[in-house]
Design an enzyme around this catalytic site. Structure first.
Site, PDB file in Angstrom:
ATOM      1  N   LYS A  80       1.523 -85.643 -19.570  1.00 28.73           N
ATOM      2  CA  LYS A  80       0.507 -84.923 -20.344  1.00 28.73           C
ATOM      3  C   LYS A  80       0.810 -85.015 -21.843  1.00 28.73           C
ATOM      4  O   LYS A  80      -0.092 -84.917 -22.670  1.00 28.73           O
ATOM      5  CB  LYS A  80       0.463 -83.446 -19.926  1.00 28.73           C
ATOM      6  CG  LYS A  80      -0.104 -83.233 -18.532  1.00 28.73           C
ATOM      7  CD  LYS A  80      -0.317 -81.761 -18.210  1.00 28.73           C
ATOM      8  CE  LYS A  80       0.995 -81.060 -17.940  1.00 28.73           C
ATOM      9  NZ  LYS A  80       0.802 -79.644 -17.528  1.00 28.73           N
ATOM     10  N   TYR A  81       2.129 -85.204 -22.193  1.00 31.97           N
ATOM     11  CA  TYR A  81       2.505 -85.164 -23.605  1.00 31.97           C
ATOM     12  C   TYR A  81       3.198 -86.426 -24.089  1.00 31.97           C
ATOM     13  O   TYR A  81       3.521 -86.542 -25.253  1.00 31.97           O
ATOM     14  CB  TYR A  81       3.409 -83.948 -23.875  1.00 31.97           C
ATOM     15  CG  TYR A  81       2.853 -82.672 -23.298  1.00 31.97           C
ATOM     16  CD1 TYR A  81       1.721 -82.086 -23.871  1.00 31.97           C
ATOM     17  CD2 TYR A  81       3.421 -82.097 -22.163  1.00 31.97           C
ATOM     18  CE1 TYR A  81       1.191 -80.927 -23.320  1.00 31.97           C
ATOM     19  CE2 TYR A  81       2.888 -80.937 -21.619  1.00 31.97           C
ATOM     20  CZ  TYR A  81       1.776 -80.357 -22.192  1.00 31.97           C
ATOM     21  OH  TYR A  81       1.249 -79.224 -21.665  1.00 31.97           O
ATOM     22  N   LYS A  95       0.409 -81.212 -29.565  1.00 32.63           N
ATOM     23  CA  LYS A  95       1.638 -80.837 -28.880  1.00 32.63           C
ATOM     24  C   LYS A  95       2.607 -82.010 -28.816  1.00 32.63           C
ATOM     25  O   LYS A  95       2.183 -83.161 -28.692  1.00 32.63           O
ATOM     26  CB  LYS A  95       1.343 -80.398 -27.433  1.00 32.63           C
ATOM     27  CG  LYS A  95       0.433 -79.198 -27.320  1.00 32.63           C
ATOM     28  CD  LYS A  95       1.137 -77.914 -27.726  1.00 32.63           C
ATOM     29  CE  LYS A  95       0.216 -76.719 -27.480  1.00 32.63           C
ATOM     30  NZ  LYS A  95       0.737 -75.482 -28.077  1.00 32.63           N
ATOM     31  N   ASP A 122     -12.400 -80.028 -15.166  1.00 33.47           N
ATOM     32  CA  ASP A 122     -11.212 -79.305 -15.581  1.00 33.47           C
ATOM     33  C   ASP A 122     -11.525 -77.820 -15.756  1.00 33.47           C
ATOM     34  O   ASP A 122     -12.451 -77.460 -16.498  1.00 33.47           O
ATOM     35  CB  ASP A 122     -10.752 -79.914 -16.916  1.00 33.47           C
ATOM     36  CG  ASP A 122      -9.367 -79.465 -17.319  1.00 33.47           C
ATOM     37  OD1 ASP A 122      -8.405 -79.864 -16.634  1.00 33.47           O
ATOM     38  OD2 ASP A 122      -9.259 -78.712 -18.315  1.00 33.47           O
ATOM     39  N   ASN A 123     -10.758 -76.976 -15.081  1.00 33.75           N
ATOM     40  CA  ASN A 123     -10.889 -75.520 -15.263  1.00 33.75           C
ATOM     41  C   ASN A 123     -12.322 -75.001 -15.277  1.00 33.75           C
ATOM     42  O   ASN A 123     -12.718 -74.297 -16.211  1.00 33.75           O
ATOM     43  CB  ASN A 123     -10.230 -75.102 -16.587  1.00 33.75           C
ATOM     44  CG  ASN A 123      -8.724 -75.053 -16.458  1.00 33.75           C
ATOM     45  OD1 ASN A 123      -8.191 -74.797 -15.371  1.00 33.75           O
ATOM     46  ND2 ASN A 123      -8.038 -75.277 -17.554  1.00 33.75           N
ATOM     47  N   GLN A 160     -13.872 -78.803 -23.659  1.00 32.90           N
ATOM     48  CA  GLN A 160     -13.139 -78.073 -24.688  1.00 32.90           C
ATOM     49  C   GLN A 160     -12.855 -79.088 -25.794  1.00 32.90           C
ATOM     50  O   GLN A 160     -13.013 -80.286 -25.596  1.00 32.90           O
ATOM     51  CB  GLN A 160     -11.839 -77.526 -24.105  1.00 32.90           C
ATOM     52  CG  GLN A 160     -10.960 -78.626 -23.530  1.00 32.90           C
ATOM     53  CD  GLN A 160      -9.822 -78.099 -22.684  1.00 32.90           C
ATOM     54  OE1 GLN A 160      -9.877 -76.976 -22.191  1.00 32.90           O
ATOM     55  NE2 GLN A 160      -8.796 -78.902 -22.498  1.00 32.90           N
ATOM     56  N   GLU A 198     -11.689 -78.391 -10.356  1.00 34.85           N
ATOM     57  CA  GLU A 198     -10.261 -78.101 -10.488  1.00 34.85           C
ATOM     58  C   GLU A 198     -10.102 -76.640 -10.876  1.00 34.85           C
ATOM     59  O   GLU A 198      -9.893 -76.311 -12.038  1.00 34.85           O
ATOM     60  CB  GLU A 198      -9.608 -79.010 -11.551  1.00 34.85           C
ATOM     61  CG  GLU A 198      -8.100 -78.878 -11.592  1.00 34.85           C
ATOM     62  CD  GLU A 198      -7.534 -78.358 -12.908  1.00 34.85           C
ATOM     63  OE1 GLU A 198      -6.320 -78.469 -13.084  1.00 34.85           O
ATOM     64  OE2 GLU A 198      -8.290 -77.850 -13.761  1.00 34.85           O
TER      65      GLU A 198
END
Lengths: 680, 680
Positions: B540-541, B268, B399-400, B328, B428
């Site tokens: 984040k990016y 991204k 995370d998630n 992930q 989270e």
């Protein structure tokens, strides 16, 4: 519909800590099931014909679509029946089934990831976003082919056809349109993949009773006081003659204190005197003499044949006879001689009598439920119950169940009800709240309550909110006695006739089951032993003659109230009791309705027996489905007056000298074509 | 004290319906145990050193006296330890034990009929009523002799002696006096007859964590933005240099987003652009590249050795490093090549990427937790956790977790904690309430909450009442993040500095665990993508350079708040949070105290970042043990001002431009002998 794949998977997906193997753990969680009493240890209660509504929290990780089914069966049926659950939002699901047969039902829940619904939702979104969905269509075809393998007959072929189309060469849009058709979704939903389904790890239970378990007007009466003329010991034949009187007031159940032979040893005298005088009849609860025990009839009352006649005659009048189960003995009871091992023997060689020092009840020996040969004792007591069932008795009022082991009651009630699921037991347990509730959990159909001691508005609202809104509503059915031979509350003593009327209306409308002890109740008898709530000249210790035509008696009033009860099914739904605001602390305002709102009853009671009281009630228009812009009629079924009300705030005034309560039936306005209004 | 007779009896005295035999069923009932989560399916949580308070409803039929014991042990200990329970009234009993060791404890309850206490009470009553008690004394002697058989050593002889006296020929009054002596009761209580004891039918569990599980200030920071000068990729060495800055604000935990190699496929761009530009660093959550996966360090951040240095250096400063567990993979992750079976393969031969149509996250492949070889995948992920534990990491922010199976987490957390009970996991899971709670039940030590979206007085009171008073308080420990890289709430965007201060005080005092994402938080960064709660130019990016000395920064304010937290243990007790009245809807007033009331903190926050607000607070004098007739001091630990307050109603005014909150420590007046007052 039967589940194609009875869930094999374990409960809530607990991972095995000792090595990972086999299929992956179940992903769906089922928790927060209602009703569930003490983790499923005890059954809930329902009435035949009720909808058994079950709710649960059901969810999984991620965003997959779920499906869930409520599984149920009458105990002993080999196969589960099932009904799909509906999501209510916030991961809560609900379904219901109708309980049609008496006895015990079982239920549990199964839930699974609905892969086709999940796939379908994603396909819709992707089409909306303009994606290429070629891979999706192939994956859908696979799901359909797998369902076809589970499907039967025509459905299988029909599904295979659709899978072929999805795999085919038609334009993607056409195939997608087919994939999303509701008929495909409906067919797929009939053959879900439930191989990884979660099954709730408990099988829950509900006991189903006949209507009388939740709805009935009880009348308690001492047979020996039923003689037609004073100075004579009443008999069961006299009771028979009294039945028309009881029926004329509209009662459903006639409950008789023990009718068995009464012991003479240490017999109590009038007003509970420690020594009886000549001719004193003794307490009917001092059961047993040389003439017999718990399966005998006191000779002065008559014979077993007389009892059978009474039962039959009562039945003709729509009245059930309820007997008292008082599992205790007078020193003269045959058990004492034949089974001395069923009693507690003292170190001094005497039998332990009942006592609460400094009080002695030497006319009563408690049974020793934990004695060495307890199984024989328990079996004998079961025989007593079956004996009376054999004589047509289907309702038992159980005396002081809280002084006998819980396990005894659970066993006895289950044994009896497995043979006779229409038999009902009322627990007379005036004891601590948790003990009362526990007896209900163990199986009693109904329970005496603290109602007689809840007299103010705040007390009534608090107590009945607890009874009808807390978890105990699943298993404890209140039976509200307005008085008993043991309790003539100070409110009645000092309030006189208006107090009796107010308490009758409260008892008869706050709960489906209620009772009075007559004739003292309908005669508004207020004479108590000073400073106590004990009746003076209590019938527990002497024979009374009552003038049933005493001026001011409530016979007609009671008949009216019981008629209102029968004609308004709203009054059967205790769980639907709600209290509403009224700006006067002496007025209590509440309502009940049928689930379909076909019958709505609103009650206002003036709790002050001495003064007129008035105030503004707030009618919950929304809750009972009334249009705020339309007038409606409230029809006072007690006084037969009709009032046209508008909006929520309305005025009421109650004078205790004329009517201490309104029992309104709410009637909606129906406008006819010719503009002629009437109220339904 | 060990139970002499480990209860053999069955749970709640269920009678066997198939034939009555053996000893009579248990009479004592144990129910309503707290804490008990989902019928014992899940453990409660406590901190080492806590008192584990357990309550239950315990009762039997009749009027016998009962005794009860709370049984407990650290898991694996062969013997139960026990502590006697005390009756609280209304059949409720309570006891507690101190949980001293980390890991899992088990507890259950045993209760029995205390025949000696029952006998003793009856004896007292009968003596008071003037009865002859000869038989009672003989029966007491028998009870004492039976106890002597259970007794050890000197006690046995001592008891036999007393039994002999009771059976003897001394005057009855003298023997009765001996029978009632407290030393006899105490000795008898050491050897109760527990042969018919009820044992609760579930063994319940509590997981014990170290203090950090409930109390800690977290600081979240992107290492790559830590360079000392702009335009450079920050490194772990830069992080090391930044540690003093973090420590100076008083933080306990420094949490780093993933530090692993970042994939390049579908990387991204800035502001989540679908295509990255040259030099764009990608999202740290797109884990894995040719340089390695979840156990590798991103080369631009440095090496594993750098990480070890960072952990060690942080430890010196009293800071723990927490890592992110984001299970992930980027398409470039070594797993994709080495274990293609761990991913979902589409019908078109591609790997399923993360998506929420119309959003696509093609830079991320979810792991397929239910794949055929799921055990190998699960074991590998456990290896990842153990790897970082091996490098000194004891706290993981997950995370998630709600997009991975619950069973996976329960297994992983249990596996890790059985070896390392000091390891903590923060969930989270910004998802539905029941899913959040369920993750906590399955073992997460702490949970993110909805705090960022609860900004009004009513919202805060409702939400924190639920968190601290409902059943979830047994197992869900909130960690309040005031902002995250994903959430810059509109309240902060529009409220500016006073809003940041108010939210910091709320986060830091409403819960023992809280966190901020810095430097944007302490710099009061408010630039968001318009109409969203996403940061503009999100870290984040892209790499950001922050001027830590930016005017208006909250560094000193945060340091002060964290110091107040450390110095006031009241702030560690989330369960003791209570809200109190204040007559202004923009002011929130609440307090916390230590169980012994040694430390009492009252907080007033002005929720309006734009205007001064004032009002009258109502101090709960009774609840916090203040004398209504004595003045007391409230010491504002934020501004260091002291106010002398009297009675419950007191005035407060808060101007957001100067101080949006008071954090009062309540100090009691101590009057010395010389009439010189001071406040403690």
């Amino acid at each position: 519909m039967k589940p194609p794949h009875p869930g094999k998977a374990c409960a809530s997906g607990e991972a095995r800590s000792a090595g990972l193997a086999g299929p992956p753990p179940v992903r769906v969680v089922i928790e927060g099931v209602e009703p569930e009493i003490d983790g499923g240890r005890f059954p809930a209660k329902r009435i035949a014909g009720d909808a058994m509504v079950v709710e649960a929290d059901i969810f999984a990780d991620g965003h997959d679509q779920l499906s869930a089914a409520l599984l149920y069966r009458h105990q002993g049926e080999p196969e589960w029946r099932e009904v799909r659950m509906e999501p209510l939002g916030n991961d809560r699901w609900r379904a219901s089934f109708e309980v049609t047969r008496l006895g015990r039902y079982e239920y549990t829940i199964e839930a699974w990831i609905d892969r086709f619904a999940t796939w379908r939702e994603a396909l819709e979104k992707k089409l909306a976003a303009g994606y290429d969905v070629e891979s999706e269509l192939l994956e859908g075809a696979l799901l359909i082919e797998q369902a076809a393998q589970r499907a039967a007959g025509a459905d299988a072929a029909w599904l295979r056809e659709r899978a072929l189309v999805l795999r085919g060469s038609a334009p993607q849009a056409a195939r997608a349109e087919l994939a999303l058709r509701p008929d495909l979704a409906a067919c797929m939903d009939r053959y879900p993949d439930r191989s990884g389904a979660a099954r709730y790890d408990r099988i829950l239970r509900v006991d189903v009773d006949r209507e009388r378990a939740r709805f009935g007007a009880w009348y308690e009466m001492f047979p020996r006081s039923c003689a037609a003329e004073p100075g004579r010991h009443g008999t069961l034949r006299d009771c028979e003659a009294r039945l028309r009187y009881v029926a004329s007031m509209g009662f459903d159940v006639l409950y008789l204190p023990p009718i068995h032979p009464i012991g003479t040893t240490h017999r109590k005298g009038k007003n509970n005197a420690p020594v009886c005088g000549p001719g004193d009849p003794g307490s009917p609860w001092a059961i047993g003499s040389v003439e017999g025990g718990h399966t005998a009839v006191h000779p002065e009352l008559g014979t077993l044949e007389d009892f059978d006649r009474l039962v039959a005659k009562a039945r003709e009048l729509g009245i059930e006879i309820a007997l008292d189960l008082a599992f205790q003995c007078s020193p003269d009871h045959p058990y004492v001689r034949e089974h001395p091992e069923w009693f507690r023997w003292r170190a001094d060689g005497s039998v332990q009598y009942a006592e609460n020092p400094p009080k002695k009840y030497e006319d009563i020996y408690p049974l020793h439920f934990e004695c060495e040969n307890w199984p024989a004792l328990w079996e004998e007591l079961k025989r007593v119950v079956l004996f009376w069932i054999g004589h047509g008795v289907k309702i038992f009022r159980v005396d002081n169940p809280h002084t006998k082991p819980f396990a005894f009651w659970e066993w006895l009630l289950a044994e009896v009800r497995s043979q006779y699921p229409d038999v009902l037991f009322l627990a007379e347990a005036f004891t601590r709240p948790k003990v009362m509730k526990h007896l209900a959990k163990r199986g009693f159909s109904q329970s005496y309550t603290y109602f007689t001691w809840r007299n103010t508005k705040a007390e009534l609202i608090e107590y009945f909110t607890e009874l009808t809104r807390s978890e105990s509503r699943w298993y404890l059915r209140p039976n509200l006695f307005a008085n008993t031979p043991d309790i003539l509350h100070e409110y009645l003593q000092s309030g006189g006739r208006p107090a009796f009327q107010a308490r009758l209306v409260l008892a008869a409308t706050l709960a489906g089951s209620y009772g009075i002890y007559g004739p003292p109740f309908e005669l508004c008898e207020t004479e108590a032993i000073p400073g106590t709530e004990e009746y003076a000249h209590s019938e527990k210790y002497e024979i009374r003659f009552w003038d049933l035509d005493r001026p001011g008696n409530l016979r007609d009033f009671i008949a009216r109230v019981n008629q209102i009860r029968r004609e308004n099914p709203a009054l059967r739904f205790d769980e639907r009791l709600r209290f509403y605001p009224v700006d006067n602390d002496q007025l209590l305002f509440y309502g009940k309705s049928t689930p379909d709102l076909d019958n709505i009853v609103l009650v206002v009671v003036n709790l002050d027996p001495h003064h007129p009281q008035s105030g503004w009630v707030e009618v919950p228009l929304d809750e009972i489905g009334l249009d705020p812009h339309q007038p409606y009629q409230v029809h006072d079924l007690l006084g037969d007056a009709r009032y046209l009300w508008h909006g929520s705030r309305n005025y009421v005034a109650l004078d205790p000298r004329t009517a201490p309560a309104h029992i309104f039936r709410v009637r909606r306005r129906i406008r006819t074509e010719r503009d002629f209004d009437y109220f339904l």
